[in-house]
Write a protein that holds these residues in place. Structure first.
Motif, PDB file in Angstrom:
ATOM      1  N   MET A 292      35.099  56.495  38.880  1.00 24.39           N
ATOM      2  CA  MET A 292      34.878  55.908  37.567  1.00 24.39           C
ATOM      3  C   MET A 292      34.946  54.378  37.641  1.00 24.39           C
ATOM      4  SD  MET A 292      34.279  58.517  35.760  1.00 24.39           S
ATOM      5  CE  MET A 292      34.316  57.829  34.108  1.00 24.39           C
ATOM      6  N   PRO A 293      34.301  53.686  36.692  1.00 30.60           N
ATOM      7  CA  PRO A 293      34.300  52.220  36.700  1.00 30.60           C
ATOM      8  C   PRO A 293      35.699  51.608  36.774  1.00 30.60           C
ATOM      9  CG  PRO A 293      32.692  53.024  35.126  1.00 30.60           C
ATOM     10  CD  PRO A 293      33.436  54.221  35.608  1.00 30.60           C
ATOM     11  N   GLU A 294      36.647  52.180  36.048  1.00 30.91           N
ATOM     12  CA  GLU A 294      37.998  51.621  36.022  1.00 30.91           C
ATOM     13  C   GLU A 294      38.651  51.669  37.397  1.00 30.91           C
ATOM     14  OE1 GLU A 294      36.857  54.057  34.059  1.00 30.91           O
ATOM     15  OE2 GLU A 294      36.487  52.836  32.263  1.00 30.91           O
ATOM     16  N   THR A 295      38.372  52.737  38.148  1.00 33.46           N
ATOM     17  CA  THR A 295      38.958  52.873  39.481  1.00 33.46           C
ATOM     18  C   THR A 295      38.359  51.855  40.441  1.00 33.46           C
ATOM     19  OG1 THR A 295      39.287  55.234  39.111  1.00 33.46           O
ATOM     20  CG2 THR A 295      39.372  54.460  41.390  1.00 33.46           C
ATOM     21  N   THR A 296      37.036  51.755  40.444  1.00 29.91           N
ATOM     22  CA  THR A 296      36.374  50.783  41.311  1.00 29.91           C
ATOM     23  C   THR A 296      36.859  49.370  40.989  1.00 29.91           C
ATOM     24  OG1 THR A 296      34.399  52.187  41.377  1.00 29.91           O
ATOM     25  CG2 THR A 296      34.145  49.918  42.126  1.00 29.91           C
ATOM     26  N   ALA A 297      36.943  49.065  39.702  1.00 27.05           N
ATOM     27  CA  ALA A 297      37.368  47.729  39.276  1.00 27.05           C
ATOM     28  C   ALA A 297      38.806  47.443  39.706  1.00 27.05           C
ATOM     29  CB  ALA A 297      37.232  47.598  37.767  1.00 27.05           C
ATOM     30  N   ARG A 298      39.672  48.423  39.583  1.00 33.55           N
ATOM     31  CA  ARG A 298      41.071  48.223  39.981  1.00 33.55           C
ATOM     32  C   ARG A 298      41.193  47.944  41.480  1.00 33.55           C
ATOM     33  NH1 ARG A 298      44.097  51.904  42.085  1.00 33.55           N
ATOM     34  NH2 ARG A 298      42.878  53.643  41.206  1.00 33.55           N
ATOM     35  N   LEU A 299      40.427  48.648  42.267  1.00 34.57           N
ATOM     36  CA  LEU A 299      40.468  48.452  43.718  1.00 34.57           C
ATOM     37  C   LEU A 299      39.927  47.086  44.106  1.00 34.57           C
ATOM     38  CD1 LEU A 299      39.260  52.027  44.720  1.00 34.57           C
ATOM     39  CD2 LEU A 299      41.543  51.079  45.155  1.00 34.57           C
ATOM     40  N   ALA A 325      33.142  46.465  34.326  1.00 39.77           N
ATOM     41  CA  ALA A 325      34.566  46.619  34.600  1.00 39.77           C
ATOM     42  C   ALA A 325      35.018  45.688  35.725  1.00 39.77           C
ATOM     43  CB  ALA A 325      34.878  48.074  34.957  1.00 39.77           C
ATOM     44  N   ILE A 326      34.191  45.558  36.760  1.00 39.94           N
ATOM     45  CA  ILE A 326      34.513  44.665  37.876  1.00 39.94           C
ATOM     46  C   ILE A 326      34.551  43.213  37.403  1.00 39.94           C
ATOM     47  CG2 ILE A 326      33.615  43.725  40.051  1.00 39.94           C
ATOM     48  CD1 ILE A 326      32.530  46.601  40.617  1.00 39.94           C
ATOM     49  N   ALA A 327      33.541  42.819  36.624  1.00 40.30           N
ATOM     50  CA  ALA A 327      33.475  41.445  36.127  1.00 40.30           C
ATOM     51  C   ALA A 327      34.709  41.111  35.287  1.00 40.30           C
ATOM     52  CB  ALA A 327      32.200  41.240  35.322  1.00 40.30           C
ATOM     53  N   ASN A 328      35.114  42.028  34.440  1.00 36.96           N
ATOM     54  CA  ASN A 328      36.302  41.796  33.621  1.00 36.96           C
ATOM     55  C   ASN A 328      37.570  41.734  34.453  1.00 36.96           C
ATOM     56  OD1 ASN A 328      34.922  41.683  31.161  1.00 36.96           O
ATOM     57  ND2 ASN A 328      35.039  43.895  30.845  1.00 36.96           N
ATOM     58  N   ALA A 329      37.614  42.542  35.520  1.00 36.83           N
ATOM     59  CA  ALA A 329      38.816  42.603  36.351  1.00 36.83           C
ATOM     60  C   ALA A 329      39.047  41.328  37.152  1.00 36.83           C
ATOM     61  CB  ALA A 329      38.734  43.805  37.288  1.00 36.83           C
ATOM     62  N   VAL A 330      37.976  40.651  37.548  1.00 37.15           N
ATOM     63  CA  VAL A 330      38.134  39.488  38.434  1.00 37.15           C
ATOM     64  C   VAL A 330      37.939  38.152  37.728  1.00 37.15           C
ATOM     65  CG1 VAL A 330      37.373  40.856  40.408  1.00 37.15           C
ATOM     66  CG2 VAL A 330      35.704  39.428  39.199  1.00 37.15           C
ATOM     67  N   LYS A 331      37.634  38.157  36.419  1.00 38.09           N
ATOM     68  CA  LYS A 331      37.214  36.926  35.756  1.00 38.09           C
ATOM     69  C   LYS A 331      38.273  35.831  35.736  1.00 38.09           C
ATOM     70  CE  LYS A 331      38.231  38.628  31.063  1.00 38.09           C
ATOM     71  NZ  LYS A 331      37.615  38.960  29.761  1.00 38.09           N
ATOM     72  N   ASN A 332      39.550  36.196  35.790  1.00 35.10           N
ATOM     73  CA  ASN A 332      40.605  35.187  35.742  1.00 35.10           C
ATOM     74  C   ASN A 332      41.319  35.012  37.081  1.00 35.10           C
ATOM     75  OD1 ASN A 332      40.239  34.611  32.947  1.00 35.10           O
ATOM     76  ND2 ASN A 332      41.347  36.499  32.441  1.00 35.10           N
ATOM     77  N   ILE A 333      40.737  35.569  38.127  1.00 30.83           N
ATOM     78  CA  ILE A 333      41.348  35.473  39.464  1.00 30.83           C
ATOM     79  C   ILE A 333      40.598  34.422  40.276  1.00 30.83           C
ATOM     80  CG2 ILE A 333      41.953  36.727  41.570  1.00 30.83           C
ATOM     81  CD1 ILE A 333      41.873  39.306  39.914  1.00 30.83           C
ATOM     82  N   PRO A 334      41.306  33.475  40.878  1.00 30.59           N
ATOM     83  CA  PRO A 334      40.615  32.436  41.657  1.00 30.59           C
ATOM     84  C   PRO A 334      39.928  33.029  42.882  1.00 30.59           C
ATOM     85  CG  PRO A 334      42.988  32.270  41.956  1.00 30.59           C
ATOM     86  CD  PRO A 334      42.764  33.270  40.856  1.00 30.59           C
ATOM     87  N   PRO A 335      38.842  32.418  43.336  1.00 29.36           N
ATOM     88  CA  PRO A 335      38.142  32.943  44.521  1.00 29.36           C
ATOM     89  C   PRO A 335      38.913  32.654  45.808  1.00 29.36           C
ATOM     90  CG  PRO A 335      37.191  30.859  43.857  1.00 29.36           C
ATOM     91  CD  PRO A 335      38.200  31.208  42.800  1.00 29.36           C
ATOM     92  N   ARG A 336      38.553  33.378  46.837  1.00 30.26           N
ATOM     93  CA  ARG A 336      39.117  33.120  48.171  1.00 30.26           C
ATOM     94  C   ARG A 336      38.788  31.692  48.593  1.00 30.26           C
ATOM     95  NH1 ARG A 336      36.151  33.234  52.797  1.00 30.26           N
ATOM     96  NH2 ARG A 336      37.235  33.488  54.790  1.00 30.26           N
ATOM     97  N   LYS A 337      39.780  31.006  49.090  1.00 27.92           N
ATOM     98  CA  LYS A 337      39.553  29.650  49.589  1.00 27.92           C
ATOM     99  C   LYS A 337      39.075  29.718  51.035  1.00 27.92           C
ATOM    100  CE  LYS A 337      42.979  27.348  46.653  1.00 27.92           C
ATOM    101  NZ  LYS A 337      41.939  26.757  45.797  1.00 27.92           N
TER     102      LYS A 337
END
Length: 349
Positions: A292-299, A325-337
């Motif tokens: 499900m989208p929520e599972t993929t997004a959480r991972l 779901a993925i876009a919402n999950a990562v939107k406030n997380i900084p990218p890998r440096k």
């Protein structure tokens, strides 16, 4: 700077600021339309002498409305980058349908459809520009492994044939207006090297440069590509191309992909991409996948929080719901440096 270099600079700047989102599966979405043989033929191939159902790439010519709608669905869901519908658009793969002569038209039309959709959304949301990646799949042949178990030295494709096939595809994609090229689902690094050689040759001949993303696939729990490379070995085999990003897609769901994307993130001195399947295949499922989208997004959120990724998205079985779901999950997380050079050198020893 010209328009091409402006787009490249903008893409690089955005990757330093936030995690960008790639689209999801094209095949899963096409399946939902329940298309028949007549759809794949359209009017332009009504009298073609071979069955065409299943040749998803030809739909850019025969049912462009379907592909256009899918692009818009992913862009509406939050994708920053959409892929052209050209995974099998080489004369090697299209030979199965006797459509070798349509390859350049397919790539050009696919790029134009993506360009049209991306530009529409860029105008609608100018603070969130959209990009088009020209997809170059692995073909259905391998330059490294014999298809005949009784003849290990036999090959059904040569490096030069692969270069010619990729060169034609690149020509159509660039003419159609892509922003970058995505060499994806790499199970045989020699095939990928042919693609990278064709791209570099095309760039030299046309005096231009576009960003490149290189994405391999780990086929099973061995942690290796089909041609036998670990993620670190894969990176070292393609790093000469100086890709904008390197990463993994397909084959595994995010849960099983974690150690391999972590390894790529440890050794690569460029941005890292990751777009896994919606879990493992399930032939009993309508889409072939159950996650499900929520599972993929959480991972994938876990990958982001641990600093593994700069670009995330979905592969087989994923839908606009997964991408949202993925876009919402990562939107406030900084990218890998990007790691400093000294640490990368130590990691690659």
């Amino acid at each position: 700077m010209n328009a091409t270099s402006d787009k490249t600079a903008l893409l690089t700047k955005l990757l330093q600021e936030r995690i960008l989102v790639l689209d999801g599966a094209m095949g899963t979405m096409i399946q939902g339309y329940k298309l028949g043989e007549a759809d794949f033929r359209g009017t332009c191939l009504r009298d073609h002498d071979h069955e065409l159902k299943g040749d998803n790439d030809i739909l850019v010519l025969t049912r462009p409305d379907v592909i256009r709608a899918i692009h818009h669905a992913y862009l509406e869901a939050g994708a920053d980058i959409i892929e052209t519908n050209t995974f099998n658009a080489t004369f090697i793969a299209q030979a199965d349908y006797r459509l070798e002569g349509k390859v350049r038209d397919i790539n050009r039309a696919a790029a134009k459809l993506g360009r049209e959709a991306a530009d529409w959304w860029s105008a609608k949301t100018p603070d969130k520009p959209r990009f088009v990646a020209g997809a170059l799949g692995p073909t259905n042949r391998t330059a490294t492994i014999s298809p005949d178990v009784n003849d290990p030295g036999f090959r059904n494709v040569s490096f030069d044939e692969l270069v010619a096939a990729y060169s034609e595809a690149v020509d159509g994609l660039v003419e159609g207006g892509v922003d970058l090229l995505l060499v994806e689902t790499i199970f045989d690094t020699l095939n990928a090297k042919a693609a990278l050689f064709a791209i570099d040759q095309y760039f030299d001949e046309h005096d231009l440069r576009l960003p490149i993303i290189v994405s391999g696939t780990i086929t099973d729990a061995s942690g290796r590509t089909l041609s036998g490379q670990t993620p670190e070995a894969f990176w070292n085999a393609v790093r000469h191309a100086k890709p904008l990003a390197v990463g993994l897609n397909c084959a595994l769901g995010a849960a099983l992909m974690r150690p391999y994307i972590e390894e790529i993130a440890r050794v690569a001195d460029t941005f890292v991409s990751c777009y896994p399947n919606a879990g493992l295949p399930n032939p009993m499922s309508e889409t072939g996948y159950d996650e499900m989208p929520e599972t993929t997004a959480r991972l994938i959120e876990d990958f982001a929080k641990n600093g593994f990724v700069n670009i995330v998205g979905g592969c087989c079985g994923t839908t606009p719901a997964h991408i949202r779901a993925i876009a919402n999950a990562v939107k406030n997380i900084p990218p890998r440096k990007l790691p400093i050079e000294e640490n990368i050198e130590a990691a690659n020893v």
